[in-house]
Design an enzyme around this catalytic site. Structure first.
Site, mmCIF file in Angstrom:
data_model
loop_
_atom_site.group_PDB
_atom_site.id
_atom_site.type_symbol
_atom_site.label_atom_id
_atom_site.label_comp_id
_atom_site.label_asym_id
_atom_site.label_seq_id
_atom_site.Cartn_x
_atom_site.Cartn_y
_atom_site.Cartn_z
ATOM 1 N N ASP A 38 -20.330 -6.779 -39.318
ATOM 2 C CA ASP A 38 -20.513 -8.154 -38.849
ATOM 3 C C ASP A 38 -19.362 -9.014 -39.333
ATOM 4 O O ASP A 38 -18.675 -8.671 -40.311
ATOM 5 C CB ASP A 38 -21.854 -8.725 -39.353
ATOM 6 C CG ASP A 38 -22.426 -9.795 -38.431
ATOM 7 O OD1 ASP A 38 -21.769 -10.846 -38.288
ATOM 8 O OD2 ASP A 38 -23.499 -9.596 -37.858
ATOM 9 N N ASP A 64 -14.359 -7.629 -36.868
ATOM 10 C CA ASP A 64 -14.565 -8.147 -35.518
ATOM 11 C C ASP A 64 -14.626 -6.946 -34.564
ATOM 12 O O ASP A 64 -13.626 -6.221 -34.418
ATOM 13 C CB ASP A 64 -13.390 -9.075 -35.166
ATOM 14 C CG ASP A 64 -13.477 -9.629 -33.764
ATOM 15 O OD1 ASP A 64 -14.316 -9.143 -32.963
ATOM 16 O OD2 ASP A 64 -12.694 -10.541 -33.444
ATOM 17 N N VAL A 65 -15.770 -6.760 -33.912
ATOM 18 C CA VAL A 65 -15.963 -5.561 -33.097
ATOM 19 C C VAL A 65 -15.075 -5.503 -31.855
ATOM 20 O O VAL A 65 -15.029 -4.473 -31.183
ATOM 21 C CB VAL A 65 -17.446 -5.386 -32.665
ATOM 22 C CG1 VAL A 65 -18.322 -5.058 -33.861
ATOM 23 C CG2 VAL A 65 -17.954 -6.607 -31.910
ATOM 24 N N TYR A 184 -21.656 -13.423 -19.060
ATOM 25 C CA TYR A 184 -22.769 -12.780 -19.773
ATOM 26 C C TYR A 184 -23.478 -11.787 -18.849
ATOM 27 O O TYR A 184 -23.728 -10.635 -19.218
ATOM 28 C CB TYR A 184 -23.744 -13.838 -20.284
ATOM 29 C CG TYR A 184 -24.771 -13.290 -21.267
ATOM 30 C CD1 TYR A 184 -24.392 -12.858 -22.535
ATOM 31 C CD2 TYR A 184 -26.116 -13.195 -20.917
ATOM 32 C CE1 TYR A 184 -25.327 -12.349 -23.432
ATOM 33 C CE2 TYR A 184 -27.056 -12.685 -21.810
ATOM 34 C CZ TYR A 184 -26.652 -12.268 -23.070
ATOM 35 O OH TYR A 184 -27.578 -11.754 -23.960
ATOM 36 N N LYS A 188 -23.413 -7.806 -19.401
ATOM 37 C CA LYS A 188 -24.629 -7.072 -19.757
ATOM 38 C C LYS A 188 -24.967 -6.016 -18.696
ATOM 39 O O LYS A 188 -25.526 -4.966 -19.019
ATOM 40 C CB LYS A 188 -25.799 -8.036 -19.955
ATOM 41 C CG LYS A 188 -25.680 -8.889 -21.227
ATOM 42 C CD LYS A 188 -25.612 -8.036 -22.492
ATOM 43 C CE LYS A 188 -25.718 -8.836 -23.771
ATOM 44 N NZ LYS A 188 -25.480 -8.017 -24.979
ATOM 45 N N THR A 219 -34.951 -15.220 -32.623
ATOM 46 C CA THR A 219 -34.156 -14.889 -33.805
ATOM 47 C C THR A 219 -34.122 -16.118 -34.715
ATOM 48 O O THR A 219 -34.616 -17.196 -34.351
ATOM 49 C CB THR A 219 -32.727 -14.545 -33.376
ATOM 50 O OG1 THR A 219 -32.208 -15.688 -32.686
ATOM 51 C CG2 THR A 219 -32.696 -13.334 -32.457
HETATM 52 N N1 LIG Z 1 -31.922 -13.287 -28.787
HETATM 53 C C1 LIG Z 1 -32.230 -13.037 -27.550
HETATM 54 O O1 LIG Z 1 -33.104 -13.670 -26.954
HETATM 55 C C2 LIG Z 1 -31.511 -11.943 -26.801
HETATM 56 C C3 LIG Z 1 -31.991 -11.593 -25.528
HETATM 57 C C4 LIG Z 1 -31.370 -10.563 -24.828
HETATM 58 C C5 LIG Z 1 -30.289 -9.917 -25.379
HETATM 59 N N2 LIG Z 1 -29.826 -10.285 -26.603
HETATM 60 C C6 LIG Z 1 -28.675 -9.548 -27.122
HETATM 61 O O2 LIG Z 1 -29.007 -9.028 -28.396
HETATM 62 C C7 LIG Z 1 -27.839 -9.001 -29.213
HETATM 63 C C8 LIG Z 1 -28.092 -9.741 -30.496
HETATM 64 O O3 LIG Z 1 -28.472 -11.068 -30.199
HETATM 65 P P1 LIG Z 1 -29.082 -12.046 -31.297
HETATM 66 O O4 LIG Z 1 -29.778 -13.103 -30.556
HETATM 67 O O5 LIG Z 1 -29.779 -11.266 -32.332
HETATM 68 O O6 LIG Z 1 -27.730 -12.658 -31.896
HETATM 69 P P2 LIG Z 1 -27.432 -13.426 -33.290
HETATM 70 O O7 LIG Z 1 -26.457 -14.487 -32.958
HETATM 71 O O8 LIG Z 1 -28.678 -13.785 -33.996
HETATM 72 O O9 LIG Z 1 -26.684 -12.283 -34.136
HETATM 73 C C9 LIG Z 1 -25.511 -11.731 -33.622
HETATM 74 C C10 LIG Z 1 -24.670 -11.225 -34.771
HETATM 75 O O10 LIG Z 1 -23.465 -10.666 -34.195
HETATM 76 C C11 LIG Z 1 -22.369 -11.059 -35.004
HETATM 77 N N3 LIG Z 1 -21.134 -11.051 -34.202
HETATM 78 C C12 LIG Z 1 -20.860 -11.855 -33.156
HETATM 79 N N4 LIG Z 1 -19.637 -11.579 -32.675
HETATM 80 C C13 LIG Z 1 -19.138 -10.575 -33.460
HETATM 81 C C14 LIG Z 1 -17.918 -9.850 -33.471
HETATM 82 N N5 LIG Z 1 -16.947 -10.096 -32.572
HETATM 83 N N6 LIG Z 1 -17.741 -8.893 -34.409
HETATM 84 C C15 LIG Z 1 -18.707 -8.633 -35.334
HETATM 85 N N7 LIG Z 1 -19.889 -9.281 -35.370
HETATM 86 C C16 LIG Z 1 -20.097 -10.246 -34.427
HETATM 87 C C17 LIG Z 1 -22.724 -12.463 -35.476
HETATM 88 O O11 LIG Z 1 -22.002 -12.814 -36.653
HETATM 89 C C18 LIG Z 1 -24.222 -12.342 -35.731
HETATM 90 O O12 LIG Z 1 -24.504 -11.975 -37.066
HETATM 91 C C19 LIG Z 1 -26.718 -9.592 -28.357
HETATM 92 O O13 LIG Z 1 -26.019 -8.526 -27.742
HETATM 93 C C20 LIG Z 1 -27.459 -10.415 -27.333
HETATM 94 O O14 LIG Z 1 -26.727 -10.587 -26.160
HETATM 95 C C21 LIG Z 1 -30.409 -11.288 -27.316
#
Ligand SMILES: NC(=O)c1ccc[n+]([C@@H]2O[C@H](COP(=O)([O-])OP(=O)(O)OC[C@H]3O[C@@H](n4cnc5c(N)ncnc54)[C@H](O)[C@@H]3O)[C@@H](O)[C@H]2O)c1
Length: 315
Positions: A38, A64-65, A184, A188, A219
């Protein structure tokens, strides 16, 4: 929980918080050693401490991924610290940051590319370097091929199995398209395409590749957003959209990831598992009409979508 992942080594990107945070904790509860990758160093360290306090094994890799060096470094770190690699969960995304809202005529090319670099390029890079490490690690510790030999007309040992598990985080936005979020939604959907493609390429080597499509998951960040909105009627509108009449929790998704990484899921590959309380099975025109009375009775309802300018129906 269980020890079904005992001896396995997992990488979880975006594992500091949210869905990735819960997934890291769940995989550790099931016995895996977890490397959290992360950018949010403090939050990731906090999650590592939480896992360790519960008796699990975890450590942190800051990176950074979207960068090749992160993908190379995280795979090397898993090998150096834990001796092998079995599981890769590709989940990182900057929810709530970035300016890629608007139609394709509104967003600039740099924003489009920036979003796709996290959504898609990172998934390509992670798999590119994780797959050879999984193949070099071989079958997961404790894997017993015996039940898979000598069935039907099959003779001899089974094909490679339990060599690796990749779970890519898509979204219901990968299955259904929404107004104003082309990067997005395209990203996805592309994750789903890449997941299925990689499932075909690496199935013969014992690696399964699956995707998860979460619905609205509360979250830590989304909890704050809803608290800022301070509009229970708006939140209720979200709940009413779900056949199960609730929104999701990070652990709902983490449970699905852990299942797909478990020995019980060894014959499941190339699937997209919606974890969305049935949201994506509905016919929209009926669902909207079903909510008509509720919306009319609550004319002041607000959601965070109002802030993003996505509330107006283009007549
Ligand atoms: N929360 C939702 O409702 C939801 C719904 C559908 C899909 N998703 C997907 O689930 C995944 C997680 O979402 P979330 O809501 O838990 O997000 P979040 O923002 O709570 O956590 C995401 C984490 O990814 C890290 N991150 C972001 N960019 C990065 C990078 N370039 N390199 C390394 N780390 C990085 C951030 O620091 C953070 O800790 C995402 O792919 C999101 O698109 C989320």
């Amino acid at each position: 929980m269980s020890n079904r992942l005992e001896g396995r080594v997992a990488i979880v990107t975006g594992g500091a918080q949210g869905i990735g945070g819960a997934t890291a904790r769940r995989l550790a509860e099931d016995g895996a050693s977890v490397l959290i990758v992360d950018l949010a160093e403090e939050l990731a360290a906090e999650n590592v401490r939480r896992i360790e306090a519960e008796g699990g094994i975890a450590s942190l890799f800051v990176g950074d991924v979207t960068k090749s060096e992160t993908a190379i470094g995280m795979v090397a770190a898993a090998g150096d610290r834990y001796g092998r690699l079995d599981i890769l969960v590709q989940n990182a995304f900057p929810v709530g940051e970035g300016s890629f809202g608007g139609g394709v005529t509104d967003i600039d090319f740099e924003s489009w590319r920036g979003a796709l670099s996290v959504l898609l390029d990172a998934v390509f890079l992670g798999a590119k370097y994780a797959v050879p490490a999984m193949q070099a690690s071989g079958p997961a510790p404790g894997f017993d091929p015996a039940p898979y030999a000598e069935y039907g007309l099959h003779e001899g040992p089974p094909p490679p199995m339990e060599v690796g598990r990749i779970v890519n985080m898509s979204s219901i936005h990968g299955l259904l398209q929404a107004a104003g979020v082309p990067a997005y939604d395209a990203g996805k959907a592309a994750v789903i395409g890449l997941t299925k493609q990689m499932a075909i390429d690496y199935g013969p080597t014992g690696i399964t590749v699956n995707a998860i499509a979460p619905g609205h998951i509360i979250t830590e960040k989304l909890q704050k957003l809803w608290e800022q909105m301070s509009n229970p009627a708006g939140y209720r509108l979200f709940e009413l959209q779900y056949p199960v009449r609730r929104t999701g929790l990070p652990q709902d998704v983490a449970n699905g990831v852990a299942f797909l990484c478990s020995p019980e899921a060894s014959f499941i590959t190339g699937v997209v598992l919606p974890i969305d309380g049935g949201h994506s099975i509905q016919l929209v025109e009926n669902a909207v009409v079903e909510m008509k009375d509720y919306i009319q009775q609550n004319p002041d309802l607000k959601t965070h979508f109002d802030e993003w300018g996505a509330k107006q129906c283009r007549l």
